[in-house]
Scaffold this active site. Sequence first.
Site: not given
Ligand code: B3K
Ligand code: ZN
Length: 882
Positions: A131, A271-275, A307-308, A311
């Site tokens: 992302e 911070g983190a990523m919701e893959n 939060h993640e 998502h």
């Molecule tokens: N969706 C990601 C953020 C990605 C940022 C890319 N530059 C984390 C979050 O909001 O949960």
């Molecule tokens: Zn988010």
Amino acid sequence: MDAPAPQAIHLDAYRKPDYRIESLALAFDLEPEATRVKSRLQIAYDGSPSDLSEAALPPLWLDGDDLKLLSVCVDGTPLDETEYRQDATGLSLDVTSPGFLLEIETEINPKANTRLEGLYISSGTFCTQCEAEGFRRITFFPDRPDVMTVYEVTLRADKALYPVLLSNGNLVESGDLPDGRHWTRWEDPFPKPSYLFAVVAGDLACVEDSFTTASGREVALRIFVEHGNEGRCAYGMDSLKRSMRWDEERFGLEYDLDLFNIVAVSDFNMGAMENKSLNVFNSKCVLADPDTATDADYASIEGIVAHEYFHNWTGNRVTCRDWFQLSLKEGLTVFRDQEFSADMRSAAVKRIQDVRSLRARQFPEDGGPTAHPVRPASYIEINNFYTATVYDKGAEVIRMMQGLLGREGFRKGMDLYFERHDGQAVTCDDFAAAMSDATGVDLNQFKLWYSQAGTPGVTVTGEYDAAARSFELTLSQTIPDTPGQSGKRPMHIPLDFALLDPDGQPMPLKLACEEAAPTSRVLELRAARQTFRFENLDHEPAVSINRGFSAPVNLSIEHTPATRAVLMGRDGDSFNRWETGQQYATGLLLEAVEAGGEGRQTPEALIDALRETLLDEAQDPAFRALALTLPGEAFLADQMKTVDVDAIHIAREKMRGDIARALRDELLETYRGMQSNAPFEPTADAAGKRALKNLALGYLTASGKAEMWDLAVVQSRNSDNMTDRMAALALLTDRQGPERDDCLQAFYQRYRDEPLVVDKWLALEAMSVLPGTLERVKGLLKHEAFTLTNPNKVRALIGVFAAGNPLRFHQADGSGYQFLADRIVELDRINPQTAARLIAPLGRWSRFDGARQALMRQALETILSAENLSPDVYELTSKSLT
Ligand code: B3K
Ligand code: ZN
């Protein structure tokens, strides 16, 4: 800049994609410097059937960035170079059939990827960040969120170096290969956009648990960390399980796969990523134990894990049609994590903290050169729009909808949203339509919150007529101009409201036109100016408005000493109790700043109110700590037309000293009373007591009695937890002398092998108000502990100095500005996304005196004149100069 300025992309230019991807199979041969990626895409034309004559088929566009193209085949036949066109941004293919199989092989170099977008290596572990537009750095693909497909992923790598091979979805097969290699195959049954794709390969330890969903699905939960960090996963795991339960209970949303993985990595841009089913976390946002993490870290881990996880529904199952809709998933998911934390902890305290952070980060953005609506209309680099406005103001917009619809109505709207849009890529309008259709509430004017930037100002005046026993309340709103937007329309602003009698009791609110007389109402301000007349009131009321901060506006309201005392001491809405005290202190501090800083003695009325709060055992210690914390220097600066950082610092320190001297005995009593011998627990209660104790310690050291500093020294050395240690060190870092250096040195020696704690140490140096801070920060750039390639280190040292130390960053000779500009240029060559995030403090130039304005603009010019600037840094720097 010699290269042409990067072009903006516009929301109103949106076109739906011409082709669908029916399935995607990816195979990775992982090698640090030459990873091979084979992709097989089953493609179908998605236009109207009448276009299906072969000649009319449009070319297929595939995004690609920094890829070595090895081969392209269509339906098994290799294409030669005349059949496609490649440039630095991607590949365009001629299409001759409405359905075909496309196979592409590329090579990438993860080791050279310092931007941390796409596939890269962090401490020996392969990981991805896609992302917003990182997938195009892995393979050629229509890298846009409205292209959703099912993924099958095969990973092959050296077994000894990378025993763990992960991707999204379910593990379906695995095995060994010759030459010490092995493989795994993953299938994700849920169609997803490319930004949710992830791969991780490394030698990682795994902590495992499980969760049974409401409908009885057994989900394996795993957290993967570097060996040695297994003992720091318990809180993150517990937060995950509590989030899963909460989402079932509050929104009826269950997890949808048998496996949920979290991986902690040390080099990460955010911070983190919701893959999907494979969340990747900055280690700072998931690892915690009492010796290395503070209460604030624990609270942030709880919120980010939630939060993640949230998502998975708001973002993954229903995603964004295009990146202008980013707040569709981010604003909504922030709102959900805020509500979760409010339920896990004290809702009142959580609300105050969220508003403080909104005011510290979003309000200045909304009033500055990069102000943009919650749904921006254009961008050059989408990574620059992961902003406080899209996230936090976006969450406020959702909160206001809940306020207007009520909790039940809001839940109905959420249910309808998922019923209509599960599996789709949609817009903020689709969300608002679901809310409105589920409840019949008209949100048309309300939707201006998505398109008009700027923080509305609301002015409140009231007049009590004792003879008529009536009270007339007049509300007026103004929406400030922002770059590219002027002459705005009045917004629909929901203001929670009560009128309090002298005992703080809410009085019945009877409007002239109505019979009902509830004791609280939501006043809906829709016009530029509106008057409400309340009847049957026996006393002049104290106006409690925008309770709970129901709308993100700048409220201007005058209180008499009597009504202020009612609101500060007895308002049943704890947010407004806190807010009234803050407003009072802000007014006094700004007066003192006008007088150059020193001003007059802090009035008894404020001291008495603070004493009452400090000693009020009926109130939560965490709330008391917040109520006794004076407005911060940045907040005060934001209230001024021309900022005077020195006078603000002097005025605030002077007031702290007055309070400390007047309340010394009570503070000492509190400091002692809040001590605990119990082992550290990261609960909200225990954290609240530590917050109050450390607040007391802060005041005590400001009281002018040298021996109070001994308390801080002892606490910094002898505490059994990081919260208390850091609180003491944060005080000591501002005090010149040998104790300071000894304590900071001892801290570094003790934790030099703990990267997350070393970040805290760097931040302590960067936030010091002492005159030599900039020189020390410069020196630390060369310290063994620092590297520009790690975003956490950059934020801890450079970010904290620029954004968290106004006094030293804005020192009059401009050296702070030039330092920042030079670092941004240097970092832009390594990691543009993180470099761009450092620019904002320079963008505030118009708020400073003429000399500083010139110096700040000069620093921005230095950045803009650098060669080969990234679009990220170019966009924010050029906007900051206008
Ligand atoms: N969706 C990601 C953020 C990605 C940022 C890319 N530059 C984390 C979050 O909001 O949960
Ligand atoms: Zn988010």
